[in-house]
Motif scaffolding. Structure first.
Motif, mmCIF file in Angstrom:
data_model
loop_
_atom_site.group_PDB
_atom_site.id
_atom_site.type_symbol
_atom_site.label_atom_id
_atom_site.label_comp_id
_atom_site.label_asym_id
_atom_site.label_seq_id
_atom_site.Cartn_x
_atom_site.Cartn_y
_atom_site.Cartn_z
ATOM 1 N N LEU A 111 3.870 -16.430 17.224
ATOM 2 C CA LEU A 111 5.073 -17.178 17.584
ATOM 3 C C LEU A 111 6.138 -17.037 16.501
ATOM 4 O O LEU A 111 5.838 -17.103 15.308
ATOM 5 N N ALA A 112 7.377 -16.841 16.950
ATOM 6 C CA ALA A 112 8.517 -16.695 16.043
ATOM 7 C C ALA A 112 9.760 -17.201 16.758
ATOM 8 O O ALA A 112 9.770 -17.345 17.989
ATOM 9 N N PRO A 113 10.834 -17.488 16.020
ATOM 10 C CA PRO A 113 12.080 -17.885 16.671
ATOM 11 C C PRO A 113 12.530 -16.811 17.673
ATOM 12 O O PRO A 113 12.341 -15.611 17.440
ATOM 13 N N ALA A 114 13.111 -17.255 18.753
ATOM 14 C CA ALA A 114 13.526 -16.349 19.831
ATOM 15 C C ALA A 114 14.518 -15.314 19.324
ATOM 16 O O ALA A 114 15.215 -15.507 18.318
ATOM 17 N N ALA A 115 14.613 -14.196 20.044
ATOM 18 C CA ALA A 115 15.396 -13.035 19.621
ATOM 19 C C ALA A 115 16.865 -13.351 19.361
ATOM 20 O O ALA A 115 17.507 -12.677 18.576
ATOM 21 N N GLY A 116 17.423 -14.374 19.970
ATOM 22 C CA GLY A 116 18.826 -14.701 19.748
ATOM 23 C C GLY A 116 19.125 -15.379 18.427
ATOM 24 O O GLY A 116 20.287 -15.499 18.031
ATOM 25 N N GLU A 117 18.081 -15.799 17.707
ATOM 26 C CA GLU A 117 18.298 -16.484 16.429
ATOM 27 C C GLU A 117 18.685 -15.470 15.357
ATOM 28 O O GLU A 117 18.165 -14.356 15.326
ATOM 29 N N PRO A 118 19.598 -15.853 14.440
ATOM 30 C CA PRO A 118 20.068 -14.884 13.430
ATOM 31 C C PRO A 118 18.979 -14.500 12.428
ATOM 32 O O PRO A 118 18.140 -15.323 12.063
ATOM 33 N N GLU A 119 19.034 -13.231 12.003
ATOM 34 C CA GLU A 119 18.144 -12.772 10.945
ATOM 35 C C GLU A 119 18.710 -13.192 9.594
ATOM 36 O O GLU A 119 19.926 -13.199 9.399
ATOM 37 N N VAL A 120 17.820 -13.552 8.679
ATOM 38 C CA VAL A 120 18.211 -13.994 7.334
ATOM 39 C C VAL A 120 17.303 -13.326 6.311
ATOM 40 O O VAL A 120 16.231 -12.826 6.643
ATOM 41 N N GLU A 121 17.740 -13.315 5.055
ATOM 42 C CA GLU A 121 16.943 -12.774 3.947
ATOM 43 C C GLU A 121 16.470 -13.928 3.077
ATOM 44 O O GLU A 121 17.281 -14.668 2.524
ATOM 45 N N PRO A 122 15.164 -14.115 2.936
ATOM 46 C CA PRO A 122 14.653 -15.257 2.172
ATOM 47 C C PRO A 122 14.949 -15.189 0.676
ATOM 48 O O PRO A 122 14.966 -14.122 0.081
ATOM 49 N N ASP A 123 15.173 -16.370 0.109
ATOM 50 C CA ASP A 123 15.231 -16.552 -1.339
ATOM 51 C C ASP A 123 13.870 -17.008 -1.857
ATOM 52 O O ASP A 123 13.551 -16.833 -3.032
ATOM 53 N N ALA A 124 13.095 -17.624 -0.972
ATOM 54 C CA ALA A 124 11.736 -18.063 -1.291
ATOM 55 C C ALA A 124 10.867 -17.859 -0.061
ATOM 56 O O ALA A 124 11.343 -18.026 1.069
ATOM 57 N N LEU A 125 9.623 -17.484 -0.280
ATOM 58 C CA LEU A 125 8.667 -17.296 0.811
ATOM 59 C C LEU A 125 7.458 -18.177 0.585
ATOM 60 O O LEU A 125 6.892 -18.199 -0.514
ATOM 61 N N LEU A 126 7.046 -18.885 1.622
ATOM 62 C CA LEU A 126 5.768 -19.585 1.640
ATOM 63 C C LEU A 126 4.799 -18.618 2.308
ATOM 64 O O LEU A 126 5.002 -18.217 3.459
ATOM 65 N N VAL A 127 3.759 -18.225 1.589
ATOM 66 C CA VAL A 127 2.903 -17.127 2.021
ATOM 67 C C VAL A 127 1.502 -17.635 2.340
ATOM 68 O O VAL A 127 0.865 -18.272 1.488
ATOM 69 N N PRO A 128 0.991 -17.345 3.540
ATOM 70 C CA PRO A 128 -0.381 -17.754 3.871
ATOM 71 C C PRO A 128 -1.388 -16.875 3.137
ATOM 72 O O PRO A 128 -1.069 -15.767 2.699
ATOM 73 N N LEU A 129 -2.613 -17.363 3.015
ATOM 74 C CA LEU A 129 -3.624 -16.575 2.310
ATOM 75 C C LEU A 129 -5.026 -16.952 2.753
ATOM 76 O O LEU A 129 -5.254 -18.040 3.280
ATOM 77 N N LEU A 130 -5.928 -16.022 2.545
ATOM 78 C CA LEU A 130 -7.354 -16.278 2.764
ATOM 79 C C LEU A 130 -8.025 -16.688 1.461
ATOM 80 O O LEU A 130 -8.920 -17.518 1.437
ATOM 81 N N ALA A 131 -7.588 -16.064 0.364
ATOM 82 C CA ALA A 131 -8.130 -16.376 -0.962
ATOM 83 C C ALA A 131 -7.046 -16.067 -1.987
ATOM 84 O O ALA A 131 -6.114 -15.313 -1.711
ATOM 85 N N PHE A 132 -7.183 -16.672 -3.172
ATOM 86 C CA PHE A 132 -6.235 -16.415 -4.254
ATOM 87 C C PHE A 132 -6.962 -16.500 -5.582
ATOM 88 O O PHE A 132 -8.044 -17.089 -5.679
ATOM 89 N N ASP A 133 -6.347 -15.872 -6.597
ATOM 90 C CA ASP A 133 -6.890 -16.006 -7.950
ATOM 91 C C ASP A 133 -5.788 -16.468 -8.897
ATOM 92 O O ASP A 133 -4.619 -16.553 -8.509
ATOM 93 N N ARG A 134 -6.150 -16.775 -10.119
ATOM 94 C CA ARG A 134 -5.190 -17.329 -11.083
ATOM 95 C C ARG A 134 -4.252 -16.284 -11.670
ATOM 96 O O ARG A 134 -3.339 -16.633 -12.412
ATOM 97 N N ALA A 135 -4.449 -15.028 -11.308
ATOM 98 C CA ALA A 135 -3.499 -13.986 -11.698
ATOM 99 C C ALA A 135 -2.367 -13.879 -10.675
ATOM 100 O O ALA A 135 -1.444 -13.095 -10.857
ATOM 101 N N GLY A 136 -2.451 -14.673 -9.603
ATOM 102 C CA GLY A 136 -1.389 -14.692 -8.604
ATOM 103 C C GLY A 136 -1.591 -13.736 -7.447
ATOM 104 O O GLY A 136 -0.685 -13.559 -6.632
ATOM 105 N N PHE A 137 -2.768 -13.152 -7.341
ATOM 106 C CA PHE A 137 -3.015 -12.253 -6.227
ATOM 107 C C PHE A 137 -3.671 -13.000 -5.081
ATOM 108 O O PHE A 137 -4.414 -13.957 -5.282
ATOM 109 N N ARG A 138 -3.337 -12.555 -3.866
ATOM 110 C CA ARG A 138 -3.851 -13.186 -2.658
ATOM 111 C C ARG A 138 -4.570 -12.156 -1.818
ATOM 112 O O ARG A 138 -4.280 -10.962 -1.898
#
Length: 197
Positions: A111-138
């Motif tokens: 699911l995503a916003p419908a095609a008529g919604e404007p495209e934008v370039e993020p300044d910040a991303l919230l990123v999903p993950l299965l696992a992570f480590d303290r070096a910042g890798f996901r």
């Protein structure tokens, strides 16, 4: 140097156990986990000028649900967005999102916003993950969408990548190769971990 086939097998084995751990953590989490993550993310982004663009994601399965975080950021004056899968092997695109925006199924049935919604370039991303480590890798699902997206964005502007998950998803070391992009922060229901350079 690690053999690519061995690395792929290691990542796949780690994914299988990480999915089970995440599902358990999600089942045990209550509303307080969502509130804690919302509060931490809002605090991290408080210094960003409005209407900076913050991209989240529509949760799949037991992924941490960031929709309450996005709703809070929308009320705080940020421009929020969700990813769109344009094609396999390509970086993600992002369309503007508010709680009122019509949604549609896009590439891979997400699911995503419908095609008529404007495209934008993020300044910040919230990123999903299965696992992570303290070096910042996901560890993700293996399609490389977020790695390609972060690599592209980081070439054109400063961007903050915030991994979102449950504390139980932390592992000692995420298997990785030269294409894996590190995150800047990891936020869970128990902490906000800043990744040092």
């Amino acid at each position: 140097m690690t053999d690519p086939a061995d690395l792929r097998d290691l990542k796949n084995a780690t994914r299988a156990s990480a999915k089970a751990l995440r599902a358990e953590a999600a089942a045990a989490a209550g509303a307080e986990a969502s509130e804690a993550v919302s509060r931490r993310v809002a605090g991290l982004l408080a210094g960003m000028p409005r209407p900076a663009v913050v991209a989240g994601y529509w949760p799949i399965g037991s992924e941490f649900d960031v929709r309450p975080v996005l709703s809070r950021l929308d009320l705080d004056g940020f421009t929020c967005a969700l990813p769109v899968v344009a094609a396999r092997g390509e970086p993600l695109l992002f369309r503007r999102w508010t709680p009122q925006v019509p949604m549609e199924r896009t590439g891979l049935g997400i699911l995503a916003p419908a095609a008529g919604e404007p495209e934008v370039e993020p300044d910040a991303l919230l990123v999903p993950l299965l696992a992570f480590d303290r070096a910042g890798f996901r560890l993700g699902y293996g399609a490389g969408f977020y790695d390609r997206t972060l690599e592209r964005l980081r070439r054109i502007k400063p961007v903050t990548a915030i991994g979102i998950g449950f504390a139980a998803q932390e592992v000692e070391t995420v298997p990785r190769d030269r294409y894996d992009e590190p995150l800047d922060w990891i936020v869970t229901e128990t902490s906000a971990l800043r990744i040092s350079d």
